[in-house]
Design a protein around this motif. Structure first.
Motif, PDB file in Angstrom:
ATOM      1  N   ILE A 104      85.996 -31.723  78.721  1.00  0.00           N
ATOM      2  CA  ILE A 104      86.703 -32.305  77.579  1.00  0.00           C
ATOM      3  C   ILE A 104      86.004 -31.850  76.297  1.00  0.00           C
ATOM      4  O   ILE A 104      84.781 -31.939  76.191  1.00  0.00           O
ATOM      5  CB  ILE A 104      86.676 -33.852  77.651  1.00  0.00           C
ATOM      6  CG1 ILE A 104      87.322 -34.334  78.945  1.00  0.00           C
ATOM      7  CG2 ILE A 104      87.365 -34.473  76.446  1.00  0.00           C
ATOM      8  CD1 ILE A 104      87.068 -35.801  79.246  1.00  0.00           C
ATOM      9  N   SER A 105      86.757 -31.334  75.332  1.00  0.00           N
ATOM     10  CA  SER A 105      86.132 -30.887  74.091  1.00  0.00           C
ATOM     11  C   SER A 105      85.576 -32.098  73.343  1.00  0.00           C
ATOM     12  O   SER A 105      86.170 -33.181  73.360  1.00  0.00           O
ATOM     13  CB  SER A 105      87.143 -30.151  73.205  1.00  0.00           C
ATOM     14  OG  SER A 105      88.028 -31.062  72.587  1.00  0.00           O
ATOM     15  N   PHE A 106      84.452 -31.893  72.678  1.00  0.00           N
ATOM     16  CA  PHE A 106      83.827 -32.990  71.949  1.00  0.00           C
ATOM     17  C   PHE A 106      84.726 -33.464  70.806  1.00  0.00           C
ATOM     18  O   PHE A 106      84.767 -34.651  70.490  1.00  0.00           O
ATOM     19  CB  PHE A 106      82.464 -32.552  71.398  1.00  0.00           C
ATOM     20  CG  PHE A 106      81.702 -33.677  70.749  1.00  0.00           C
ATOM     21  CD1 PHE A 106      80.946 -34.546  71.508  1.00  0.00           C
ATOM     22  CD2 PHE A 106      81.766 -33.880  69.375  1.00  0.00           C
ATOM     23  CE1 PHE A 106      80.253 -35.594  70.921  1.00  0.00           C
ATOM     24  CE2 PHE A 106      81.078 -34.922  68.778  1.00  0.00           C
ATOM     25  CZ  PHE A 106      80.319 -35.775  69.556  1.00  0.00           C
ATOM     26  N   ASP A 107      85.454 -32.522  70.180  1.00  0.00           N
ATOM     27  CA  ASP A 107      86.345 -32.896  69.082  1.00  0.00           C
ATOM     28  C   ASP A 107      87.403 -33.890  69.560  1.00  0.00           C
ATOM     29  O   ASP A 107      87.709 -34.875  68.869  1.00  0.00           O
ATOM     30  CB  ASP A 107      87.017 -31.651  68.503  1.00  0.00           C
ATOM     31  CG  ASP A 107      86.052 -30.804  67.688  1.00  0.00           C
ATOM     32  OD1 ASP A 107      85.011 -31.342  67.281  1.00  0.00           O
ATOM     33  OD2 ASP A 107      86.340 -29.617  67.470  1.00  0.00           O
ATOM     34  N   ARG A 108      87.946 -33.638  70.764  1.00  0.00           N
ATOM     35  CA  ARG A 108      88.962 -34.537  71.312  1.00  0.00           C
ATOM     36  C   ARG A 108      88.348 -35.910  71.604  1.00  0.00           C
ATOM     37  O   ARG A 108      88.959 -36.957  71.335  1.00  0.00           O
ATOM     38  CB  ARG A 108      89.553 -33.938  72.585  1.00  0.00           C
ATOM     39  CG  ARG A 108      90.642 -34.808  73.212  1.00  0.00           C
ATOM     40  CD  ARG A 108      91.117 -34.196  74.516  1.00  0.00           C
ATOM     41  NE  ARG A 108      91.849 -35.178  75.308  1.00  0.00           N
ATOM     42  CZ  ARG A 108      91.937 -35.165  76.618  1.00  0.00           C
ATOM     43  NH1 ARG A 108      91.323 -34.215  77.301  1.00  0.00           N
ATOM     44  NH2 ARG A 108      92.621 -36.079  77.274  1.00  0.00           N
ATOM     45  N   LEU A 109      87.133 -35.908  72.158  1.00  0.00           N
ATOM     46  CA  LEU A 109      86.433 -37.153  72.467  1.00  0.00           C
ATOM     47  C   LEU A 109      86.173 -37.956  71.189  1.00  0.00           C
ATOM     48  O   LEU A 109      86.453 -39.155  71.120  1.00  0.00           O
ATOM     49  CB  LEU A 109      85.101 -36.842  73.166  1.00  0.00           C
ATOM     50  CG  LEU A 109      84.155 -38.017  73.435  1.00  0.00           C
ATOM     51  CD1 LEU A 109      84.775 -38.995  74.426  1.00  0.00           C
ATOM     52  CD2 LEU A 109      82.794 -37.523  73.928  1.00  0.00           C
ATOM     53  N   ALA A 110      85.646 -37.259  70.159  1.00  0.00           N
ATOM     54  CA  ALA A 110      85.338 -37.939  68.897  1.00  0.00           C
ATOM     55  C   ALA A 110      86.595 -38.504  68.247  1.00  0.00           C
ATOM     56  O   ALA A 110      86.597 -39.637  67.738  1.00  0.00           O
ATOM     57  CB  ALA A 110      84.648 -36.958  67.946  1.00  0.00           C
TER      58      ALA A 110
END
Length: 474
Positions: free
Chosen positions: A56-62
């Motif tokens: 999972i991309s960190f941008d999506r998580l954030a």
């Protein structure tokens, strides 16, 4: 304000904010949220590392967390590190390097060497096999080429690499790389001309790279490991071994018949490329990292062992010496009178000087590891493997490449448990028959005291017994 400290574990964060469980489940963290898994893995897994594991991309998580009203603490640095891991992860998933590089350049002006090392470390911790990271480590270096920050922010007031004294260890290792680059260019020219004899000779000469790699693996990487920078050791060492192995195979093939060049030309070009890429990675990542962390005392120790381990692709006699390092070496020499002490043994006694003189006559490498797996003594008269003084007092595991460590660990566990008391390995190293024997050492009561390793070149013995037997007269 619901603040999520990204340095905390998933279990800690879910305990603080139970509603976080549903948000993470919607993002695909279902496995780690099971009660058993949360208690086991959740206690060591952070959200950024979990994102790597789940892809999972960190941008999506954030974005998802902020949408639910969470504020991310340490978010900017974590986001930067997560993006780096994501770029490397995309390479591992087979995406074209040019596309990944385009995205990287859009988001990063530069990247520090330790950030690349940390990204590789996190991938390994997140479950990516070390061998997979090793396989693509050349791509990692090319991805960041031209954007690696080369000026270390040295709080200790250390100089930049280009400003180091001519005889400083890093200056000498860079001179080796300059000589190595010239050797590669010469080999490429011979390849272009189709000069088979020259190609065979220059390929054989490239095996001197073993000395260069040994110095970085045994002098630089162990100190970095002490500082928690394990990425270069885990990744570079494995790639070095692959390069050495391939060079050995190509050297043997061309030695048997230079006309085999027609068969191995592609492999030879490939190994040349890998060596050049490793030169870049050393210069842009490993060396700046070492400069950033090492103390002056540690650089003195590296300098002391550098020449003892042998120089490659340069004339050792004409190399500049580091005056500070030379003075430190003189200050460390033991007073002569300590050699006059006596060692009393069951069958006699010797002065330390006499014992040292006898041991120096043995053309064998001896290494002793104590009961706590610490390297306490070595004799390196056979000079089959390099043994720097900086290895003394270290765990034996830091002296071996990552893939060998499990084998060494299991052997020592077996010795301690008395499941076996020896292990023998017979192999050819650079065409020479070498025997490596590991023997458990026990005291009179049968208590384990440590392990001794004997390494010996058996070529002389084989040559002797291969001679024709002369008939005796009479």
């Amino acid at each position: 304000m619901k603040e999520l400290d990204l340095n905390k574990s998933v279990a800690e964060l879910v305990r603080e904010y139970p509603e976080l469980r549903e948000v993470l489940a919607s993002l695909g963290f279902t496995d780690i949220l099971r009660p058993g898994a949360l208690q086991l893995m959740g206690r060591i897994m952070t959200l950024p590392r979990g994102a790597v594991v789940k892809g999972i991309s960190f941008d999506r998580l954030a974005e998802a967390l902020e949408k639910e009203g969470f504020v991310l603490k340490n978010g900017e640095q974590q986001k930067r590190q997560a993006r780096l891991r994501d770029y490397i992860g995309r390479l591992h998933r087979g995406e074209e390097a040019a596309e990944v590089r385009k995205d990287f350049v859009q988001n990063f002006e530069d990247v520090a060497p330790e950030e690349i090392a940390a990204a590789e470390q996190e991938l390994i911790k997140g479950g990516v096999p070390v061998r997979e990271v090793q396989r693509l480590c050349d791509l990692h270096a090319s991805l960041f080429e031209g954007h690696i920050e080369t000026k270390p922010a040295a709080p200790k007031g250390e100089a930049e690499i280009d400003d180091l004294p001519a005889g400083h260890p890093l200056s000498l290792l860079r001179l080796e790389n300059e000589g190595l680059s010239k050797a590669l260019t010469s080999l490429e020219q011979a390849l272009g001309k189709g000069d088979m004899q020259t190609v065979a000779a220059e390929t054989a000469a490239l095996n001197a790279i073993r000395s260069h790699y040994a110095k970085k693996e045994e002098l630089l990487m162990p100190f970095l490991y002490d500082y928690g920078v394990t990425g270069p050791s885990q990744v570079m060492w494995g790639v070095d071994d692959e390069i050495k192995k391939e060079l050995g195979v190509l050297t043997k093939t061309l030695k048997e018949d230079p006309e085999n060049l027609m068969i191995v030309r592609g492999r030879l070009n490939q190994v040349i490329t890998r060596i050049r890429e490793m030169i870049v990675k050393e210069d842009k990542i490993l060396f700046p990292l070492s400069l950033r962390f090492f103390t002056q005392e540690q650089w003195y120790q590296v300098y002391r062992d550098l020449f003892e381990m042998g120089m490659a692709f340069v004339d050792a006699e004409t190399l500049p010496r580091w005056q500070e390092g030379e003075q430190w070496i003189l200050s460390q020499q033991a007073p002569p009178e300590t050699l006059d002490g006596r060692v009393k043994l069951p069958t006699g006694e010797l002065t330390v000087r006499q014992l040292q003189g006898i041991l120096k006559l043995l053309d064998v490498d001896i290494t002793f590891i104590d009961k706590d797996d610490i390297l306490r003594y070595f004799l390196n008269e056979g000079r089959i493997f390099s043994r720097p003084l900086t290895a003394l007092g270290r765990e034996v595991y830091s002296c071996h490449p990552p893939e060998v460590i499990p084998v060494v660990r299991q052997m020592l566990l077996d010795f301690k448990a008395k499941k076996r008391d020896h292990m023998e390995v017979w192999r050819r190293i650079m065409g020479r028959p070498v025997g490596v024997r590991y023997l458990a050492v026990y005291d009179e009561q049968g208590e384990y005291m440590g392990t001794v390793e004997f390494v010996q070149d058996y070529q002389k013995a084989l040559d002797h017994f291969a001679r024709p037997v002369r008939p005796q007269k009479g």
